[in-house]
Design a protein around this motif. Sequence first.
Motif, PDB file in Angstrom:
ATOM      1  N   ILE A   1      28.070  29.404  30.727  1.00  0.00           N
ATOM      2  CA  ILE A   1      28.559  29.210  29.364  1.00  0.00           C
ATOM      3  C   ILE A   1      27.558  29.872  28.424  1.00  0.00           C
ATOM      4  CG2 ILE A   1      29.093  27.532  27.564  1.00  0.00           C
ATOM      5  CD1 ILE A   1      29.806  25.571  29.849  1.00  0.00           C
ATOM      6  N   ILE A   2      28.045  30.763  27.583  1.00  0.00           N
ATOM      7  CA  ILE A   2      27.184  31.514  26.670  1.00  0.00           C
ATOM      8  C   ILE A   2      27.365  30.987  25.248  1.00  0.00           C
ATOM      9  CG2 ILE A   2      26.651  33.801  25.734  1.00  0.00           C
ATOM     10  CD1 ILE A   2      27.769  34.963  28.342  1.00  0.00           C
ATOM     11  N   SER A   3      26.253  30.672  24.608  1.00  0.00           N
ATOM     12  CA  SER A   3      26.275  30.201  23.229  1.00  0.00           C
ATOM     13  C   SER A   3      26.708  31.320  22.288  1.00  0.00           C
ATOM     14  CB  SER A   3      24.876  29.727  22.829  1.00  0.00           C
ATOM     15  OG  SER A   3      24.800  29.533  21.429  1.00  0.00           O
ATOM     16  N   MET A   4      27.423  30.964  21.246  1.00  0.00           N
ATOM     17  CA  MET A   4      27.828  31.943  20.230  1.00  0.00           C
ATOM     18  C   MET A   4      26.612  32.471  19.461  1.00  0.00           C
ATOM     19  SD  MET A   4      30.950  32.376  20.746  1.00  0.00           S
ATOM     20  CE  MET A   4      31.445  33.324  19.347  1.00  0.00           C
ATOM     21  N   ARG A   5      25.463  31.797  19.580  1.00  0.00           N
ATOM     22  CA  ARG A   5      24.226  32.244  18.923  1.00  0.00           C
ATOM     23  C   ARG A   5      23.423  33.204  19.790  1.00  0.00           C
ATOM     24  NH1 ARG A   5      23.101  26.275  16.819  1.00  0.00           N
ATOM     25  NH2 ARG A   5      24.402  26.371  14.974  1.00  0.00           N
ATOM     26  N   SER A   6      23.889  33.462  20.987  1.00  0.00           N
ATOM     27  CA  SER A   6      23.195  34.344  21.926  1.00  0.00           C
ATOM     28  C   SER A   6      23.164  35.783  21.424  1.00  0.00           C
ATOM     29  CB  SER A   6      23.916  34.294  23.281  1.00  0.00           C
ATOM     30  OG  SER A   6      23.487  35.325  24.115  1.00  0.00           O
ATOM     31  N   LYS A   7      22.035  36.483  21.691  1.00  0.00           N
ATOM     32  CA  LYS A   7      21.953  37.905  21.338  1.00  0.00           C
ATOM     33  C   LYS A   7      23.042  38.716  22.024  1.00  0.00           C
ATOM     34  CE  LYS A   7      17.502  38.772  22.207  1.00  0.00           C
ATOM     35  NZ  LYS A   7      16.247  39.561  22.278  1.00  0.00           N
TER      36      LYS A   7
END
Length: 67
Positions: free
Chosen positions: A16-22
Motif C-alpha cells: 500500500i503506497i501513501s498518497m504522500r509518497s515521492k
Amino acid sequence: MKIIFNGKLQSHEKAIISMRSKSIQLGVGLFETMRVKDTKIICLAMHWQRLVNAAKQLSLVLPLTFD
C-alpha cells in the motif's frame, strides 16, 4: 509475485503506497528485472550495482545491502 516493500519481502497484493509518497507525488521510483536460473540470479553483482547507482541519483535509500 513477491516484492520488497518498505524493507520487507511480501506479496505484491499487500503493498500500500501513501498518497504522500515521492513515488506518487513526483513519479520517483526504480526497479530492476533480474533473470533467475536454478534459484540463482544471473549477473547479480551487475544488477545490484545498477540499482545502487540509480538509487543514489534519485536520492533513494535502499533497504538492503549486498556484500
